[in-house]
Design an enzyme around this catalytic site. Structure first.
Site, PDB file in Angstrom:
ATOM      1  N   CYS A 208       0.756  -1.397   0.022  1.00  0.00           N
ATOM      2  CA  CYS A 208      -0.102  -0.204  -0.145  1.00  0.00           C
ATOM      3  C   CYS A 208       0.768   1.074   0.077  1.00  0.00           C
ATOM      4  O   CYS A 208       0.371   2.247  -0.540  1.00  0.00           O
ATOM      5  CB  CYS A 208      -0.828  -0.071   1.214  1.00  0.00           C
ATOM      6  SG  CYS A 208      -1.775  -1.688   1.620  1.00  0.00           S
ATOM      7  N   CYS A 211       1.429   3.794  -2.985  1.00  0.00           N
ATOM      8  CA  CYS A 211       0.682   4.768  -3.488  1.00  0.00           C
ATOM      9  C   CYS A 211       0.013   5.914  -2.145  1.00  0.00           C
ATOM     10  O   CYS A 211      -0.365   6.787  -2.612  1.00  0.00           O
ATOM     11  CB  CYS A 211      -0.787   4.099  -4.027  1.00  0.00           C
ATOM     12  SG  CYS A 211      -0.435   3.386  -5.726  1.00  0.00           S
ATOM     13  N   HIS A 212       0.021   5.155  -1.220  1.00  0.00           N
ATOM     14  CA  HIS A 212      -0.602   6.085  -0.110  1.00  0.00           C
ATOM     15  C   HIS A 212       0.538   6.596   0.759  1.00  0.00           C
ATOM     16  O   HIS A 212       0.234   7.369   1.822  1.00  0.00           O
ATOM     17  CB  HIS A 212      -1.510   5.345   0.717  1.00  0.00           C
ATOM     18  CG  HIS A 212      -2.694   4.824   0.203  1.00  0.00           C
ATOM     19  ND1 HIS A 212      -3.724   5.464   0.007  1.00  0.00           N
ATOM     20  CD2 HIS A 212      -2.756   3.599  -0.189  1.00  0.00           C
ATOM     21  CE1 HIS A 212      -4.945   4.931  -0.779  1.00  0.00           C
ATOM     22  NE2 HIS A 212      -4.162   3.352  -1.072  1.00  0.00           N
ATOM     23  N   MET A 249      -8.105   2.175  -6.747  1.00  0.00           N
ATOM     24  CA  MET A 249      -7.774   1.244  -5.651  1.00  0.00           C
ATOM     25  C   MET A 249      -7.848  -0.295  -6.039  1.00  0.00           C
ATOM     26  O   MET A 249      -8.964  -0.475  -6.775  1.00  0.00           O
ATOM     27  CB  MET A 249      -8.484   1.544  -4.706  1.00  0.00           C
ATOM     28  CG  MET A 249      -8.484   0.557  -3.429  1.00  0.00           C
ATOM     29  SD  MET A 249      -6.937   1.048  -2.518  1.00  0.00           S
ATOM     30  CE  MET A 249      -7.212  -0.561  -1.325  1.00  0.00           C
ATOM     31  N   HIS A 492      12.570  17.485  -8.547  1.00  0.00           N
ATOM     32  CA  HIS A 492      11.499  16.669  -8.913  1.00  0.00           C
ATOM     33  C   HIS A 492      11.851  16.104 -10.314  1.00  0.00           C
ATOM     34  O   HIS A 492      12.509  14.905 -10.374  1.00  0.00           O
ATOM     35  CB  HIS A 492      10.187  17.185  -9.208  1.00  0.00           C
ATOM     36  CG  HIS A 492       8.980  16.318  -9.288  1.00  0.00           C
ATOM     37  ND1 HIS A 492       8.648  15.572  -8.346  1.00  0.00           N
ATOM     38  CD2 HIS A 492       8.475  15.858 -10.439  1.00  0.00           C
ATOM     39  CE1 HIS A 492       7.898  14.846  -8.688  1.00  0.00           C
ATOM     40  NE2 HIS A 492       7.452  14.811  -9.923  1.00  0.00           N
ATOM     41  N   HIS A 534       7.218  21.869 -14.385  1.00  0.00           N
ATOM     42  CA  HIS A 534       6.895  20.168 -14.522  1.00  0.00           C
ATOM     43  C   HIS A 534       7.444  19.802 -15.960  1.00  0.00           C
ATOM     44  O   HIS A 534       6.538  19.691 -16.942  1.00  0.00           O
ATOM     45  CB  HIS A 534       5.679  19.825 -14.191  1.00  0.00           C
ATOM     46  CG  HIS A 534       5.654  18.208 -13.816  1.00  0.00           C
ATOM     47  ND1 HIS A 534       5.686  17.324 -14.938  1.00  0.00           N
ATOM     48  CD2 HIS A 534       5.425  17.626 -12.749  1.00  0.00           C
ATOM     49  CE1 HIS A 534       5.818  16.082 -14.426  1.00  0.00           C
ATOM     50  NE2 HIS A 534       5.539  16.522 -13.015  1.00  0.00           N
TER      51      HIS A 534
HETATM   52 FE1  DHE Z   1       5.802  11.090 -12.315  1.00  0.00          FE
HETATM   53  C1  DHE Z   1       8.710  11.310 -13.977  1.00  0.00           C
HETATM   54  C2  DHE Z   1       7.460  11.581  -9.633  1.00  0.00           C
HETATM   55  C3  DHE Z   1       2.807  11.173 -10.605  1.00  0.00           C
HETATM   56  C4  DHE Z   1       4.064  10.036 -14.891  1.00  0.00           C
HETATM   57  N1  DHE Z   1       7.625  11.313 -11.942  1.00  0.00           N
HETATM   58  C5  DHE Z   1       8.774  11.397 -12.811  1.00  0.00           C
HETATM   59  C6  DHE Z   1       9.936  11.662 -11.977  1.00  0.00           C
HETATM   60  C7  DHE Z   1       9.588  11.690 -10.677  1.00  0.00           C
HETATM   61  C8  DHE Z   1       8.128  11.321 -10.561  1.00  0.00           C
HETATM   62  C9  DHE Z   1      10.507  11.995  -9.702  1.00  0.00           C
HETATM   63  C10 DHE Z   1      11.265  11.717 -12.679  1.00  0.00           C
HETATM   64  C11 DHE Z   1      11.847  10.114 -12.879  1.00  0.00           C
HETATM   65  C12 DHE Z   1      13.144  10.279 -13.585  1.00  0.00           C
HETATM   66  O1  DHE Z   1      13.519  10.821 -14.684  1.00  0.00           O
HETATM   67  O2  DHE Z   1      14.194   9.564 -12.990  1.00  0.00           O
HETATM   68  N2  DHE Z   1       5.243  11.399 -10.232  1.00  0.00           N
HETATM   69  C13 DHE Z   1       6.245  11.540  -9.255  1.00  0.00           C
HETATM   70  C14 DHE Z   1       5.556  11.740  -7.859  1.00  0.00           C
HETATM   71  O3  DHE Z   1       5.873  11.759  -6.664  1.00  0.00           O
HETATM   72  C15 DHE Z   1       4.051  11.984  -8.276  1.00  0.00           C
HETATM   73  C16 DHE Z   1       3.746  13.444  -8.450  1.00  0.00           C
HETATM   74  C17 DHE Z   1       3.040  11.424  -7.452  1.00  0.00           C
HETATM   75  C18 DHE Z   1       2.878  10.013  -7.424  1.00  0.00           C
HETATM   76  O4  DHE Z   1       1.876   9.656  -6.402  1.00  0.00           O
HETATM   77  O5  DHE Z   1       3.614   9.371  -7.896  1.00  0.00           O
HETATM   78  C19 DHE Z   1       4.034  11.517  -9.697  1.00  0.00           C
HETATM   79  N3  DHE Z   1       3.742  10.532 -12.578  1.00  0.00           N
HETATM   80  C20 DHE Z   1       2.731  10.715 -11.700  1.00  0.00           C
HETATM   81  C21 DHE Z   1       1.493  10.529 -12.465  1.00  0.00           C
HETATM   82  O6  DHE Z   1       0.268  10.478 -11.893  1.00  0.00           O
HETATM   83  C22 DHE Z   1       1.676  10.240 -13.752  1.00  0.00           C
HETATM   84  C23 DHE Z   1       1.084  11.238 -14.890  1.00  0.00           C
HETATM   85  C24 DHE Z   1       1.178   8.947 -14.487  1.00  0.00           C
HETATM   86  C25 DHE Z   1       1.654   7.840 -13.442  1.00  0.00           C
HETATM   87  O7  DHE Z   1       2.280   6.865 -13.919  1.00  0.00           O
HETATM   88  O8  DHE Z   1       1.548   7.514 -12.253  1.00  0.00           O
HETATM   89  C26 DHE Z   1       3.233  10.245 -13.829  1.00  0.00           C
HETATM   90  N4  DHE Z   1       6.325  10.584 -14.318  1.00  0.00           N
HETATM   91  C27 DHE Z   1       5.393  10.072 -15.291  1.00  0.00           C
HETATM   92  C28 DHE Z   1       6.031   9.917 -16.293  1.00  0.00           C
HETATM   93  C29 DHE Z   1       7.281  10.416 -16.000  1.00  0.00           C
HETATM   94  C30 DHE Z   1       7.251  10.806 -14.787  1.00  0.00           C
HETATM   95  C31 DHE Z   1       5.424   9.435 -17.652  1.00  0.00           C
HETATM   96  C32 DHE Z   1       8.594  10.350 -17.087  1.00  0.00           C
HETATM   97  C33 DHE Z   1       8.494  11.459 -18.158  1.00  0.00           C
HETATM   98  C34 DHE Z   1       9.662  11.212 -19.084  1.00  0.00           C
HETATM   99  O9  DHE Z   1       9.379  11.518 -20.245  1.00  0.00           O
HETATM  100  O10 DHE Z   1      10.812  11.123 -18.764  1.00  0.00           O
END
Ligand code: DHE
Length: 702
Positions: A208, A211-212, A249, A492, A534
């Site tokens: 869990c 996600c949480h 969920m 980030h 972002h």
């Molecule tokens: Fe991501 C990249 C963290 C939610 C899709 N996301 C990243 C990176 C981080 C991050 C630290 C960079 C990674 C790297 O380059 O090594 N993401 C987080 C979170 O903490 C966050 C805000 C909340 C969570 O609960 O995870 C979060 N991310 C999402 C989503 O909701 C997205 C839209 C869909 C999903 O998969 O959950 C999402 N994140 C992505 C994608 C990338 C990404 C597609 C890479 C983009 C790229 O082109 O490299």
């Protein structure tokens, strides 16, 4: 309308007992409820306004407190119930007009239940929740099984009668639904034996926390702190845990992962104060490590004729899978099970291997040379992770292609270095350290983006809370040399500039982009941006006036900026925002371009407007003063993330749908980049989000 009380989770049950008294449901009477006024609520449906019911009154000797009965059944966790404190749940139907809805449903030919009148209908919904499933859940048709049948054992006859009566009277005499009271009732945590606590705690961190959040403060999933969970109660929480929700969920019970009893123990655990999250040792990681096909048994050449360098790995987030899709034919070559709430994929230096990370910290390696590309190894390196990268350096200091991998974790706050071919973990480095500015100890600094330099045997590791960028040299990965740069807090995501010398990373809550000079090993600049940049990995292009630039859009501002990245050729513009281009709205997550493209593409999936959520825009590199075109790519879901094919002639965009809505779970739309015309749709994908073309990801083309 065939709305119905449905899974009006947790409330009521006693009907079974009533049935045991030979009292058929349809004869339960609607009694006036003057004595049933909830402590915190306005009087509900006025006396006598409830739809008429046949039969004699079944008036309880002592009328129960209706608010307490709703509380006992935890009904408010899933439903909006006017006048009942804290009843603001959005999992089941809104019960604000229950009496009317029940009557309308009874009049509807589609109704297949046995009830003859409104109270009977409501009782049936409680006692036999799956007898007739409502279409009134927030996501459409309610899910069978979500409304716990155990309510029949939870409430007394009198309590059930009181609830039925109350609901049958909604809305009140004014015809308007009352606003629910927002006060919270004092609720104590349920008792949980020490040994139960200890074992379920581990289940929480394994299943869990990704996600949480390890401290249950929420991330992709909602916060689960006691003030949120206690008002919901054990029955409601257990039902959600067992059956899942339309919002993503997982149905842990239905999947066979948790028994009903375990779901209830988890529900009780969630109402306690969050315990300190566990650490994870190398030995624990190794227990999860599996090599499915050892390197020596893998093929020496591709076992298929497809252009594997033009494969796309597509993240199917809520399915916990990655689809490997042929970029030439759009065929799904294979769908591979990966970590839960899978997040991103990165390629090895040769591109043959795909590294995937799930939010549950599970890393997977997929071999694209197998006849059917599939996973060849996996390991769990933490409880909560977001980033993974490979070693890409091949030069005078050695050939490190496909040699190592690195996983960055949110919890425990560490990164792990693994063997690049087998994923055997061998080195853990904690990121617990001091904030870059105030030099205060931080116990849980999360690892955000990690990128691999092509010019040095080095990873750039971004540590979110301390605002440090660590340059991790992997020449001797068991004793990695680490240079800690001071940058900005809340680092980030980010990407390289076109030369690969500078790494630009969003310090998102600080509204800045930090520029790291990887060649000199120092912070080159901090660039002020609009609110919450972002970039994903950003977009590199040549501005007709300002030369080479890197762009990001923003979560908190309706704009895309361009930052000059050429200190030699364009020193005036270097590390300054030289363009600020207006978008239709904020909520942008990703932008993308390709050296061969005339456009920069931008999405807006987190905008609050449903139309803007599925709108993509292009900005012409030749005229970067405004958007050239914006359009909706689907009539549902959110448009998210772009990727080019290997040639840079086509762009893939995800329609991020919902796993519980058949026909609308998601798809990919492929555009011809030059003409912006649609070329193909890859349908029926479950929540596709990120897409990573092998060639472009391995070469860092964006
Ligand atoms: Fe991501 C990249 C963290 C939610 C899709 N996301 C990243 C990176 C981080 C991050 C630290 C960079 C990674 C790297 O380059 O090594 N993401 C987080 C979170 O903490 C966050 C805000 C909340 C969570 O609960 O995870 C979060 N991310 C999402 C989503 O909701 C997205 C839209 C869909 C999903 O998969 O959950 C999402 N994140 C992505 C994608 C990338 C990404 C597609 C890479 C983009 C790229 O082109 O490299």
């Amino acid at each position: 309308m065939k709305d119905r009380l449905i899974p009006f989770a947790l409330a009521l049950a006693a009907l079974l007992l009533l049935a045991g008294c030979n009292q058929p449901p349809r004869v339960l009477i609607v009694t006036p409820i003057p004595t049933l006024v909830p402590v915190t609520a306005a009087t509900p449906g006025a006396v006598g306004t409830a739809p008429a019911s046949a039969g004699p009154a079944a008036v309880p000797a002592t009328a129960p407190d209706v608010a307490a009965a709703f509380q006992k059944g935890s009904c408010g966790a899933c439903h909006v119930i006017p006048g009942i404190a804290g009843a603001v749940g959005t999992i089941g139907p809104d019960l604000s007009r229950m009496g009317e809805v029940a009557q309308a449903t009874l009049n509807d030919r589609a109704y297949t239940g046995k009830a003859q009148d409104v109270p009977g209908y409501i009782r049936e919904a409680i006692v036999e929740p799956d007898a007739f499933v409502s279409s009134g859940c927030p996501g459409g048709v309610c899910q069978k099984g979500l409304m716990p049948a155990s309510l029949a054992q939870t409430l007394s006859d009198a309590e059930l009668a009181a609830l039925v009566n109350y609901l049958a009277g909604l809305p009140g005499s004014s015809g308007e639904a009352k606003t629910p009271q927002a006060t919270s009732l004092p609720v104590a945590a349920p008792v949980l034996a020490e040994d139960e606590f200890a074992s379920i705690k581990q289940v929480f961190f394994d299943r869990c926390a990704g996600c949480h959040g390890t401290l249950r403060k929420g991330a992709t999933g909602p916060a689960l702190t006691p003030e949120k969970t206690r008002p919901k109660g054990t029955a409601a929480l257990a039902a959600i845990i067992f059956n899942g929700t339309p919002r993503g969920m997982p149905d842990w019970g239905k999947q066979g992962v948790l028994t009903q009893a375990e779901a209830e123990t988890m529900a009780k655990f969630l109402q306690q104060e969050p315990p300190a999250p566990p650490e994870m040792s190398l030995a624990q990681m190794k227990e999860t490590w599996q090599v499915l096909i050892p390197p020596e048994k893998r093929p020496a050449a591709p076992q298929h004729r497809r252009d594997w360098q033009d494969f796309f790995t597509v993240i199917l987030r809520d399915a916990g899978q990655v689809a490997v899709v042929d970029g030439d034919t759009y065929e799904v070559v294979n769908t591979v099970n990966t970590g839960y709430a899978v997040h991103i994929a990165r390629m090895s230096a040769t591109g043959r291997y795909v590294y995937v990370i799930g939010r549950d910290g599970r890393a997977t390696i997929i071999d694209l040379w197998l006849a059917v590309p599939d996973k060849v190894a996996e390991v769990k390196t933490c409880y909560d992770a977001r980033s993974i990268e490979s070693s890409k350096y091949n030069g005078p200091e050695g050939d490190f292609s496909d040699k190592y991998a690195i996983v960055g974790c949110y919890w425990p706050p560490h990164f792990v270095i693994l063997d690049g071919l087998t994923l055997e973990p061998f080195k853990i480095v904690s990121t617990r350290s001091y904030t870059y500015d105030t030099e205060e100890y931080h116990p849980e600094p999360r690892v955000a983006a990690i990128v691999a330099s092509h010019f040095k045997p080095e990873w750039i590791v971004n540590v979110k809370e301390t605002g440090q960028v660590w340059l991790v040299n992997y020449t001797d990965p068991s004793a990695p040399a680490i240079k800690m740069l001071e940058a900005e807090r809340y680092l980030h995501d980010g990407g390289w500039d076109a030369t690969g010398r500078y790494f630009l990373v969003a310090a998102n809550q600080a509204n800045k982009v930090a520029v790291i000079d990887a060649q000199e090993g120092k912070l080159a600049a901090l660039v002020e941006t609009p609110k919450i940049p972002h970039p994903g990995r950003g977009a590199n292009w040549i501005d007709p006036q300002f030369g080479p630039v890197w762009s990001t859009a923003h979560l908190g501002d309706a704009s895309m900026v361009a930052i000059g990245t050429d200190p030699q050729g364009h020193p005036e513009q270097a590390w300054k925002v030289v363009r600020d281009i207006q978008l239709p709205g904020a909520g942008s997550l990703f932008i993308k371009t390709h050296p061969n493209s005339p456009w920069i593409w931008v999405d807006h999936p987190l905008n609050s407007d449903a139309q803007i959520q599925r709108t993509v825009c292009v900005i012409a590199k030749a005229d970067p003063t405004r958007t050239a075109k914006c359009w909706e790519i689907a009539d549902y879901g959110r448009a998210v993330h772009f990727e080019y094919n290997k040639e840079g002639t086509q762009v893939w965009v995800s329609v991020w749908g919902r796993a519980d809505q058949p026909g609308k779970t998601g798809e990919i739309v492929v555009y011809d980049d030059k003409t912006l015309t649609e070329v193909a749709r890859i349908p029926n994908l479950v929540t596709p989000t990120g897409k990573f073309n092998v060639y472009n990801t391995m070469k860092d083309i964006y």
